[in-house]
Enzyme design. Structure first.
Site, PDB file in Angstrom:
ATOM      1  N   LYS A  46     -80.832 111.850 -15.904  1.00  0.00           N
ATOM      2  CA  LYS A  46     -80.237 112.556 -17.023  1.00  0.00           C
ATOM      3  C   LYS A  46     -79.019 113.365 -16.591  1.00  0.00           C
ATOM      4  O   LYS A  46     -78.175 113.733 -17.405  1.00  0.00           O
ATOM      5  CB  LYS A  46     -81.257 113.541 -17.627  1.00  0.00           C
ATOM      6  CG  LYS A  46     -82.510 112.919 -18.153  1.00  0.00           C
ATOM      7  CD  LYS A  46     -83.460 114.028 -18.645  1.00  0.00           C
ATOM      8  CE  LYS A  46     -84.822 113.497 -18.950  1.00  0.00           C
ATOM      9  NZ  LYS A  46     -85.770 114.601 -19.319  1.00  0.00           N
ATOM     10  N   GLU A 102     -71.925 110.069 -11.558  1.00  0.00           N
ATOM     11  CA  GLU A 102     -73.123 110.754 -11.082  1.00  0.00           C
ATOM     12  C   GLU A 102     -72.853 112.257 -10.990  1.00  0.00           C
ATOM     13  O   GLU A 102     -71.725 112.676 -10.736  1.00  0.00           O
ATOM     14  CB  GLU A 102     -73.523 110.144  -9.722  1.00  0.00           C
ATOM     15  CG  GLU A 102     -74.668 110.781  -8.990  1.00  0.00           C
ATOM     16  CD  GLU A 102     -76.014 110.712  -9.703  1.00  0.00           C
ATOM     17  OE1 GLU A 102     -76.073 111.078 -10.890  1.00  0.00           O
ATOM     18  OE2 GLU A 102     -77.010 110.360  -9.043  1.00  0.00           O
ATOM     19  N   ILE A 104     -74.394 114.619  -8.825  1.00  0.00           N
ATOM     20  CA  ILE A 104     -74.373 115.264  -7.514  1.00  0.00           C
ATOM     21  C   ILE A 104     -74.900 114.318  -6.440  1.00  0.00           C
ATOM     22  O   ILE A 104     -75.800 113.516  -6.699  1.00  0.00           O
ATOM     23  CB  ILE A 104     -75.203 116.574  -7.550  1.00  0.00           C
ATOM     24  CG1 ILE A 104     -75.056 117.377  -6.244  1.00  0.00           C
ATOM     25  CG2 ILE A 104     -76.659 116.322  -7.864  1.00  0.00           C
ATOM     26  CD1 ILE A 104     -75.540 118.830  -6.384  1.00  0.00           C
ATOM     27  N   VAL A 105     -74.305 114.397  -5.266  1.00  0.00           N
ATOM     28  CA  VAL A 105     -74.816 113.676  -4.105  1.00  0.00           C
ATOM     29  C   VAL A 105     -75.382 114.697  -3.136  1.00  0.00           C
ATOM     30  O   VAL A 105     -74.688 115.627  -2.721  1.00  0.00           O
ATOM     31  CB  VAL A 105     -73.713 112.840  -3.417  1.00  0.00           C
ATOM     32  CG1 VAL A 105     -74.187 112.326  -2.071  1.00  0.00           C
ATOM     33  CG2 VAL A 105     -73.308 111.684  -4.300  1.00  0.00           C
ATOM     34  N   ASP A 106     -76.655 114.532  -2.814  1.00  0.00           N
ATOM     35  CA  ASP A 106     -77.326 115.438  -1.883  1.00  0.00           C
ATOM     36  C   ASP A 106     -77.545 114.675  -0.573  1.00  0.00           C
ATOM     37  O   ASP A 106     -76.681 114.680   0.301  1.00  0.00           O
ATOM     38  CB  ASP A 106     -78.631 115.919  -2.525  1.00  0.00           C
ATOM     39  CG  ASP A 106     -79.332 116.992  -1.704  1.00  0.00           C
ATOM     40  OD1 ASP A 106     -78.919 117.234  -0.566  1.00  0.00           O
ATOM     41  OD2 ASP A 106     -80.308 117.584  -2.208  1.00  0.00           O
ATOM     42  N   SER A 107     -78.655 113.967  -0.415  1.00  0.00           N
ATOM     43  CA  SER A 107     -78.847 113.153   0.793  1.00  0.00           C
ATOM     44  C   SER A 107     -77.969 111.901   0.756  1.00  0.00           C
ATOM     45  O   SER A 107     -77.621 111.345   1.793  1.00  0.00           O
ATOM     46  CB  SER A 107     -80.312 112.715   0.904  1.00  0.00           C
ATOM     47  OG  SER A 107     -80.620 111.793  -0.123  1.00  0.00           O
ATOM     48  N   GLY A 108     -77.632 111.454  -0.440  1.00  0.00           N
ATOM     49  CA  GLY A 108     -76.867 110.217  -0.602  1.00  0.00           C
ATOM     50  C   GLY A 108     -77.752 109.012  -0.889  1.00  0.00           C
ATOM     51  O   GLY A 108     -77.247 107.927  -1.171  1.00  0.00           O
ATOM     52  N   THR A 110     -79.666 108.221  -3.478  1.00  0.00           N
ATOM     53  CA  THR A 110     -79.572 107.665  -4.828  1.00  0.00           C
ATOM     54  C   THR A 110     -78.320 106.811  -4.972  1.00  0.00           C
ATOM     55  O   THR A 110     -78.382 105.668  -5.420  1.00  0.00           O
ATOM     56  CB  THR A 110     -79.546 108.806  -5.876  1.00  0.00           C
ATOM     57  OG1 THR A 110     -80.666 109.667  -5.634  1.00  0.00           O
ATOM     58  CG2 THR A 110     -79.609 108.269  -7.282  1.00  0.00           C
ATOM     59  N   ASP A 161     -80.322 120.029 -13.385  1.00  0.00           N
ATOM     60  CA  ASP A 161     -81.531 120.738 -13.804  1.00  0.00           C
ATOM     61  C   ASP A 161     -82.349 121.223 -12.622  1.00  0.00           C
ATOM     62  O   ASP A 161     -82.151 120.812 -11.483  1.00  0.00           O
ATOM     63  CB  ASP A 161     -82.431 119.795 -14.603  1.00  0.00           C
ATOM     64  CG  ASP A 161     -83.118 118.764 -13.699  1.00  0.00           C
ATOM     65  OD1 ASP A 161     -82.404 118.089 -12.934  1.00  0.00           O
ATOM     66  OD2 ASP A 161     -84.359 118.672 -13.723  1.00  0.00           O
TER      67      ASP A 161
END
Ligand code: IMP
Ligand code: MG
Length: 182
Positions: A46, A102, A104-108, A110, A161
């Site tokens: 989402k 997208e 946000i990229v955190d670990s990458g 996704t 979120d």
């Protein structure tokens, strides 16, 4: 009221900062794709729904919008490294000019997974447009358009979120650490 429970630590990006940057990103995309007939924007649900809505409305290239839903972290702030498709695209993307949108990229994990998956469907081009990237980000999935780099903290608002709350804040804020580091 934006923060009735007092869960927010501080504002990371104001509404103006976000809106200006989104307009710049849309300009860049519009320029780079000025000679294509049609762009195909894929919003990742989402989290990307607000970013996609603002970005798309600033584009000067003819485009269509579609969505995919992927599994989320649920109630925690830990990536499981495992990605599942909850909802797939409505149409094939073969020979289309595709941009993944997208939040946000955190670990990458996704984005990496998604890029591999969509590449296999043979689009004409496949680009990624991401609003935020956390600095520690390890996998280095290629990002063609990036809004902002942020520290390694949990942020909410503008589509992002925590346990499905705070998505509709017009700005982006850090959540108090005691809320996401349980
Ligand atoms: P990754 O697979 O670790 O890169 O995580 C990416 C996904 O996790 C994003 O699409 C978001 O849905 C979610 N996520 C990661 N960090 C945050 C955050 O700080 N706030 C809200 N969602 C986040
Ligand atoms: Mg997301």
């Amino acid at each position: 009221m934006a923060d009735p429970r007092g869960d927010l630590e501080r504002t990371i990006l104001t509404e103006d900062e976000i809106q200006n940057r989104v307009r710049e990103m849309a300009d860049q995309i519009s320029t780079e794709f000025s000679d294509v007939d049609e762009l195909y924007l894929i919003g990742i649900l989402k989290g990307a729904f607000i970013f996609l809505a603002d970005l798309a409305r600033c584009l000067r290239v003819f485009h269509k919008v579609d969505f995919m839903a992927l599994s989320s972290y649920g109630m925690t702030a830990e990536s499981t490294g495992e990605v599942r498709i909850i909802m797939d695209l409505r149409e094939p993307i073969e020979d289309k000019h595709v941009i993944i949108v997208e939040d946000i990229v955190d670990s990458g994990n996704t984005l990496n997974y998604l890029q591999r998956l969509l590449k296999g469907r043979r689009p004409a081009t496949l680009k990624s447009c991401v609003l935020l990237r956390k600095e520690h980000n390890s996998l280095d999935a290629p990002l063609d358009y990036l809004g902002f780099e942020i520290p390694n903290i949990w942020v909410v608002g503008y589509g992002l979120d925590f346990a499905d709350t705070y998505r509709t804040l017009p700005f982006i804020a850090e959540l108090k650490k005691e809320i996401y580091q349980k």
